[in-house]
Design an enzyme around this catalytic site. Sequence first.
Site, mmCIF file in Angstrom:
data_model
loop_
_atom_site.group_PDB
_atom_site.id
_atom_site.type_symbol
_atom_site.label_atom_id
_atom_site.label_comp_id
_atom_site.label_asym_id
_atom_site.label_seq_id
_atom_site.Cartn_x
_atom_site.Cartn_y
_atom_site.Cartn_z
ATOM 1 N N LYS A 77 0.853 -1.192 0.000
ATOM 2 C CA LYS A 77 0.000 0.000 0.000
ATOM 3 C C LYS A 77 0.890 1.243 0.000
ATOM 4 C CE LYS A 77 -4.082 1.871 2.452
ATOM 5 N NZ LYS A 77 -5.012 1.680 3.583
ATOM 6 N N SER A 152 -9.919 1.587 2.334
ATOM 7 C CA SER A 152 -9.037 2.379 1.517
ATOM 8 C C SER A 152 -7.911 1.599 0.827
ATOM 9 C CB SER A 152 -8.398 3.472 2.385
ATOM 10 O OG SER A 152 -7.546 2.904 3.369
ATOM 11 N N SER A 176 -10.175 -0.800 6.561
ATOM 12 C CA SER A 176 -9.567 -0.644 5.233
ATOM 13 C C SER A 176 -8.820 -1.844 4.685
ATOM 14 C CB SER A 176 -8.617 0.547 5.235
ATOM 15 O OG SER A 176 -9.349 1.728 5.041
#
Length: 485
Positions: A77, A152, A176
């Site tokens: 990420k 996310s 997330s």
Amino acid sequence: MTANPAADIAGAIRRGEKTASGVLEEHLARVQAREPEIHAFNLVLEENARDTAAQIDAAVARGVDPGPLAGVPIALKDNLCTRGVPTTCSSRMLAGWRPPYDATVVARVTAAGAVAIGKTNLDEFAMGSSTENSAFGPTRNPLDPSRVPGGSSGGSAAAVAAGFAPLALGSDTGGSIRQPAALCGVVGTKPTYGVVSRYGLVAFASSLDQIGPFARSVGDAALLFDVIAGHDPADSTSLAGAPPVASAALEHGVDGLRVGLVTELVGAEGLSGEVVAGTRAAAEALASAGAKVEEVSVPATVYGLSAYYLIAPAEASSNLSRYDGVRYGHRATGAADITDMYIASRSEGFGPEVKRRIMLGTYALSAGYYDAYYGQAQKVRTLIIRDFEVAYQSFDVLLSPTAPGTAFPLGAKTADPLLMYLNDVCTIPSNLAGHPAMSVPWGAGADGLPLGVQVLAPALGETVMFQVAATLERLAPAAGRKVES
Ligand code: GLN
């Protein structure tokens, strides 16, 4: 497709049956074919990854074991610091920034032999549930590109679902990792707060943030968890002592375990009927496998969403104050004085959702409202912890839905922030309590898209949580759509 693709790759490379370079090229070919449509990555690290893979192959040739993740491509990420490699948080604010150090998790997966294949797209600063808040455009769901991947960590979930990498790391502040895992039909885990180092994770809400694994199977998620878990002196909230071992009991089944179906979470606002039915079916499946399953009330969880949307923005408003164009972040040009420069830099650098959170958080912390908002939210947090404590006196793990429905179309919830926030109603309580929780695929909805079920455990309960998750994986109804890889 094998049952544990990451473990199988590492095994084959360690035995000399496959090369890391060959495995990497297979994955890069898939990236090349589908990434233009999916946009899972902010940056594909082709050259670095080829170098790393070549080093791993050289190590194997010398008779050196590269480690438990030998040659396994992993997606990171883009809020995890990578030395010398752009780390953007999908924000204009960090454009051009190259961290001078690696996050501890990045150092650990690299030391274990993994090959970082790219930095994945996210909602700006991890604020969102669909990856549509990225400054670089949305990620699409590989199972249906008209739908969101969740967020996310949508880029990480999509990368794993599309076969770009068998493993990915994400961060989970309110759901997330787990919500995008559910929407993309993969496994996603939020560890106990303090079990995985946050050093090098760009902070959103520091008392809630945890880094965790995405994988295509529970076994692979356990493998990655066991690599990244453990004390780190560089993170002051890191727990001392040996971490729980996720892979310790995967084959043990659930005979005699006590599983509580959380009344408030199965009955939460906005859940689709098929999500509720799927969760109940998962509970029944565990009961037929020998678990003692009952409903249990965890009353204060109904206030979780409201408390989270005060605490998380409050912490974010403080954490993001460092981006002022002087110490950190984008600096606007042409401002008349320093105040104008701060205002212009922050106005240009942050997107609308980040601005909304900063305003909400600043308001909740302001002198006149602190007690009414932030203070009340902290009290709710304590009540949630107490209610979970009571429930865990009678149950080993708890069960709930992960997300309110299957993946929704792009644009469906962007106009209404509250509708978007409702995505996290079942995932937030574990963040507020600091407890581990994970999402496991459980069949599909009427649209053929995957559903997930959430397993929750008390602090440091990862071993039993993964044990139950592995059982659910074995019992799960066939998935709907799947991208073959
Ligand atoms: N969707 C939640 C939010 O927008 C959770 C985000 C996260 O876990 N990073 O805050």
